[in-house]
Design a protein around this motif. Structure first.
Motif, PDB file in Angstrom:
ATOM      1  N   SER A  56       1.100  16.924   0.490  1.00 59.08           N
ATOM      2  CA  SER A  56       1.649  18.202  -0.286  1.00 59.08           C
ATOM      3  C   SER A  56       1.911  18.013  -1.783  1.00 59.08           C
ATOM      4  N   ASP A  57       2.396  17.052  -2.197  1.00 57.00           N
ATOM      5  CA  ASP A  57       2.838  17.028  -3.426  1.00 57.00           C
ATOM      6  C   ASP A  57       2.531  15.678  -4.138  1.00 57.00           C
ATOM      7  N   GLY A  58       1.810  14.818  -3.535  1.00 56.36           N
ATOM      8  CA  GLY A  58       1.545  13.558  -4.316  1.00 56.36           C
ATOM      9  C   GLY A  58       2.422  12.443  -4.395  1.00 56.36           C
ATOM     10  N   GLN A  64       0.868  -1.094   0.091  1.00 54.94           N
ATOM     11  CA  GLN A  64       0.052  -0.136  -0.003  1.00 54.94           C
ATOM     12  C   GLN A  64       0.913   1.363   0.003  1.00 54.94           C
ATOM     13  N   PRO A  65       0.564   2.301  -1.154  1.00 60.16           N
ATOM     14  CA  PRO A  65       1.417   3.196  -0.942  1.00 60.16           C
ATOM     15  C   PRO A  65       1.103   4.482   0.081  1.00 60.16           C
ATOM     16  N   VAL A  66       2.080   5.005   0.596  1.00 57.80           N
ATOM     17  CA  VAL A  66       1.862   5.913   1.499  1.00 57.80           C
ATOM     18  C   VAL A  66       2.404   7.156   0.749  1.00 57.80           C
ATOM     19  N   VAL A  67       1.516   8.074   0.686  1.00 55.75           N
ATOM     20  CA  VAL A  67       1.689   9.247  -0.321  1.00 55.75           C
ATOM     21  C   VAL A  67       1.691  10.568   0.634  1.00 55.75           C
TER      22      VAL A  67
END
Length: 163
Positions: A36-38, A30-33
């Motif tokens: 503030s900038d994606g 699962q990505p952790v994003v």
């Protein structure tokens, strides 16, 4: 405790034992994003179990059962080893990624955890490792903190975080 009928637990325990023996687990990342900038800052390794007869098993069902039976250490060690293996693949393909792995209280108390981490990261031959281990407050509170003392808590490139 489980919300399942008592008669289901022995069957589920047998299925869990078989899942370990026949390697029915898989990891999803699962990505952790960064909001503030994606940008993706890391990925979290999530273990999933798809039983051939029972179908996709909820982690909310099989993780507590694995903790009660002691199977969580075997499953957790596999998650660590596979996460390192995947991190190496990503690094070799030019995409180094920080991988976050959750560690159960039982696994945290296992005196073999530092060696499991050293073995997993030594086998890869690169600088890519598990960069973040997530310990629940319960894991830290119930465990012997000495297990993650200087040199052990960051063994072979792994660092620890409390959530």
């Amino acid at each position: 405790r489980h919300l399942l009928p008592a008669g289901v637990l022995p069957e589920l325990e047998r299925a869990l034992r078989a899942a370990i023996e026949t390697r029915q687990f898989e990891l999803h990342y699962q990505p952790v994003v960064q909001l503030s900038d994606g940008s993706m800052t890391q990925v979290e390794a999530l273990v999933r179990w798809n039983d051939p007869e029972l179908g996709n098993m909820s982690p909310g069902v099989f993780i507590p059962l694995a903790e009660e039976t002691g199977f969580i250490t075997t499953i957790g060690n596999w998650v660590l080893e596979e996460s390192v293996r995947q991190a190496v693949i990503w690094q070799r393909n030019g995409t180094p990624v920080t991988v976050s792995v959750n560690v159960s209280a039982l696994q945290f108390r296992d005196q073999r955890l530092p060696q499991v981490l050293r073995d997993a990261t030594a086998a890869d031959g690169t600088t890519s490792t598990i960069s973040l281990l997530n310990f629940s407050f319960h894991a830290v509170h119930c465990a012997n903190i000495a297990c993650i003392s200087a040199g052990e808590g960051s063994c072979a490139g792994a660092s620890a975080g409390l959530r």
